[in-house]
Design a protein around this motif. Structure first.
Motif, PDB file in Angstrom:
ATOM      1  N   LEU A  38     -10.681 -57.744  31.059  1.00  0.00           N
ATOM      2  CA  LEU A  38      -9.526 -56.859  30.955  1.00  0.00           C
ATOM      3  C   LEU A  38      -9.518 -56.205  29.588  1.00  0.00           C
ATOM      4  O   LEU A  38      -9.670 -56.877  28.564  1.00  0.00           O
ATOM      5  N   THR A  39      -9.319 -54.893  29.554  1.00  0.00           N
ATOM      6  CA  THR A  39      -9.256 -54.186  28.283  1.00  0.00           C
ATOM      7  C   THR A  39      -7.929 -54.463  27.590  1.00  0.00           C
ATOM      8  O   THR A  39      -6.972 -54.953  28.204  1.00  0.00           O
ATOM      9  N   ALA A  40      -7.869 -54.129  26.309  1.00  0.00           N
ATOM     10  CA  ALA A  40      -6.627 -54.322  25.561  1.00  0.00           C
ATOM     11  C   ALA A  40      -5.493 -53.524  26.195  1.00  0.00           C
ATOM     12  O   ALA A  40      -4.342 -53.982  26.236  1.00  0.00           O
ATOM     13  N   ALA A  41      -5.802 -52.333  26.702  1.00  0.00           N
ATOM     14  CA  ALA A  41      -4.770 -51.501  27.327  1.00  0.00           C
ATOM     15  C   ALA A  41      -4.234 -52.167  28.594  1.00  0.00           C
ATOM     16  O   ALA A  41      -3.021 -52.143  28.860  1.00  0.00           O
ATOM     17  N   GLN A  42      -5.130 -52.764  29.398  1.00  0.00           N
ATOM     18  CA  GLN A  42      -4.679 -53.458  30.605  1.00  0.00           C
ATOM     19  C   GLN A  42      -3.847 -54.682  30.255  1.00  0.00           C
ATOM     20  O   GLN A  42      -2.866 -54.988  30.922  1.00  0.00           O
ATOM     21  N   ILE A  43      -4.232 -55.382  29.209  1.00  0.00           N
ATOM     22  CA  ILE A  43      -3.474 -56.555  28.775  1.00  0.00           C
ATOM     23  C   ILE A  43      -2.094 -56.140  28.288  1.00  0.00           C
ATOM     24  O   ILE A  43      -1.089 -56.771  28.601  1.00  0.00           O
ATOM     25  N   ALA A  44      -2.038 -55.047  27.530  1.00  0.00           N
ATOM     26  CA  ALA A  44      -0.757 -54.566  27.017  1.00  0.00           C
ATOM     27  C   ALA A  44       0.191 -54.180  28.146  1.00  0.00           C
ATOM     28  O   ALA A  44       1.407 -54.361  28.042  1.00  0.00           O
ATOM     29  N   GLU A  68     -15.070 -49.330  26.559  1.00  0.00           N
ATOM     30  CA  GLU A  68     -14.221 -50.257  25.811  1.00  0.00           C
ATOM     31  C   GLU A  68     -14.471 -51.693  26.265  1.00  0.00           C
ATOM     32  O   GLU A  68     -14.512 -51.962  27.469  1.00  0.00           O
ATOM     33  N   PRO A  69     -14.653 -52.626  25.334  1.00  0.00           N
ATOM     34  CA  PRO A  69     -14.853 -54.022  25.725  1.00  0.00           C
ATOM     35  C   PRO A  69     -13.578 -54.628  26.290  1.00  0.00           C
ATOM     36  O   PRO A  69     -12.473 -54.152  26.024  1.00  0.00           O
ATOM     37  N   GLY A  70     -13.739 -55.669  27.065  1.00  0.00           N
ATOM     38  CA  GLY A  70     -12.605 -56.365  27.634  1.00  0.00           C
ATOM     39  C   GLY A  70     -12.636 -57.843  27.286  1.00  0.00           C
ATOM     40  O   GLY A  70     -13.540 -58.313  26.589  1.00  0.00           O
ATOM     41  N   GLY A 116     -16.534 -58.790  26.553  1.00  0.00           N
ATOM     42  CA  GLY A 116     -17.656 -58.163  27.250  1.00  0.00           C
ATOM     43  C   GLY A 116     -17.205 -56.987  28.071  1.00  0.00           C
ATOM     44  O   GLY A 116     -16.049 -56.551  27.999  1.00  0.00           O
ATOM     45  N   THR A 117     -18.101 -56.450  28.861  1.00  0.00           N
ATOM     46  CA  THR A 117     -17.807 -55.309  29.737  1.00  0.00           C
ATOM     47  C   THR A 117     -18.309 -55.598  31.135  1.00  0.00           C
ATOM     48  O   THR A 117     -19.182 -56.453  31.343  1.00  0.00           O
ATOM     49  N   GLU A 118     -17.752 -54.879  32.093  1.00  0.00           N
ATOM     50  CA  GLU A 118     -18.171 -55.045  33.481  1.00  0.00           C
ATOM     51  C   GLU A 118     -19.504 -54.360  33.755  1.00  0.00           C
ATOM     52  O   GLU A 118     -20.278 -54.803  34.593  1.00  0.00           O
ATOM     53  N   SER A 119     -19.761 -53.275  33.035  1.00  0.00           N
ATOM     54  CA  SER A 119     -21.024 -52.556  33.219  1.00  0.00           C
ATOM     55  C   SER A 119     -21.379 -51.835  31.927  1.00  0.00           C
ATOM     56  O   SER A 119     -20.566 -51.729  31.010  1.00  0.00           O
TER      57      SER A 119
END
Length: 330
Positions: A23-29, A77-79, A69-72
């Motif tokens: 999850l990216t920082a934006a998704q967490i926020a 942006e790392p998650g 890490g990242t999904e691909s």
């Protein structure tokens, strides 16, 4: 650690355990209660970033296996996520420092506000189309034990009421009575500390809760003081406690495939074979009690060969766990 921050950390752990993806920082926020802000407002976004960086550092300090890490390869942006295989614990109670970012969550877990916030966060993840792991957060309800002084000190800090207690300093044998305006209680390197204004010394002081003897006593009315606006409890405790010297050396027997965190610390690993299937590892450490608390969570999968004081500390922890379990009504 304040109640608000504790709840935020618990919800962050739940969020990152509940998804198989980064999850990216934006998704967490947008998901975790406590991180709400306007991403278009530079000041609010900068405040969120500072808060998030502090929380990530706190989780890692407490031993939570937070992955980046990242999904691909196409993700810019790392998650972040918590691998359930690394976070899973045996079905035994844990000490506060092993409760990995849940800190005092054992006391708060059944609190209605926290339960509602956690449920809200998971609902937001599902609504966003993020794949959820329904089994991920099973067993995240540790039985947390804290020092007897914890509850009265956190209450006094919340009520802004001065307290008195008997305290045995490490350099002295006889306890002395201290009077304190408690600003807050925080966990640092596996120990709980109270920070506040010492009324007798007229200066900021921090006290380790395990060195408080007897009961914490109220010493004045509520709303008697105001903590500093820019209060940073961790900074005060780290300043007074000083650096940890990693002078200890422990030899452990560990089941193959278990204890990725311990293996990362190992200075050497001797694979088991024949009649001795367990791996033999050697690690350095700085605090016997803290390492004992870490080892206890592995149950029979880890055995201490040396030193004797570490083995005794682990045995004592296990006895305390059995005692607490027997006290729980059926």
């Amino acid at each position: 650690m304040s109640r608000i921050r504790t709840e935020r950390l618990v919800n962050l752990v739940i969020c990152l355990l509940s998804t198989r993806r980064f999850l990216t920082a934006a998704q967490i926020a947008a998901t975790v209660p406590g991180y709400e802000h306007d991403p278009e407002d530079p000041r609010e976004h900068e405040a969120f970033q500072r808060k998030f960086e502090r929380d990530k550092a706190e989780l890692r300090e407490l031993g939570v296996p937070l992955e980046t890490g990242t999904e691909s390869v196409f993700d810019a942006e790392p998650g972040y996520r918590i691998a359930h295989r690394d976070y899973a614990l045996p079905d035994i109670p844990l000490e506060p420092d092993e409760a990995a970012a849940v800190g005092i969550a054992g006391r708060l877990w059944q609190h209605h506000g926290l339960a509602a916030a956690a449920s809200s966060g998971l609902a937001k993840l599902r609504a966003a189309g993020i794949d959820m792991d329904p089994q991920a957060t099973l067993g995240v309800e540790p039985v947390v034990t804290v020092d007897p002084a914890f509850a009265p000190l956190t209450t006094a800090a919340r009520e802004r009421r001065a307290v008195a207690f008997d305290y045995r300093a490490p350099e002295g044998d006889e306890p002395a009575t201290r009077k304190l305006q408690p600003w807050g209680v925080v966990c640092w390197r596996g120990r709980w500390y109270v920070v506040g204004h010492d009324l007798d010394r007229g200066a900021v002081r921090c006290f380790r809760l395990s060195r408080i003897l007897g009961k914490v006593r109220p010493a004045g009315p509520a709303d008697a003081f105001t903590p500093p606006a820019d209060l940073d409890l961790i900074s005060h405790v780290s300043h007074f406690s000083g650096p940890v010297e990693w002078t200890g050396r422990a030899t452990l027997l560990i089941t193959p495939g278990v204890g990725a965190g311990l293996r990362r610390w190992a200075r050497d690993v001797v694979p088991g074979e024949g009649d001795n299937p367990k791996d033999r590892i050697t690690i350095r450490y700085g605090d016997t009690e803290r390492l004992a608390g870490t080892l206890v969570r592995y149950g029979p999968e880890v055995q201490v060969l040396d030193p004797p004081e570490l083995r005794d500390a682990v045995i004592q922890r296990l006895k305390e766990i059995v005692s607490r379990t027997e006290e729980v009504p059926a």
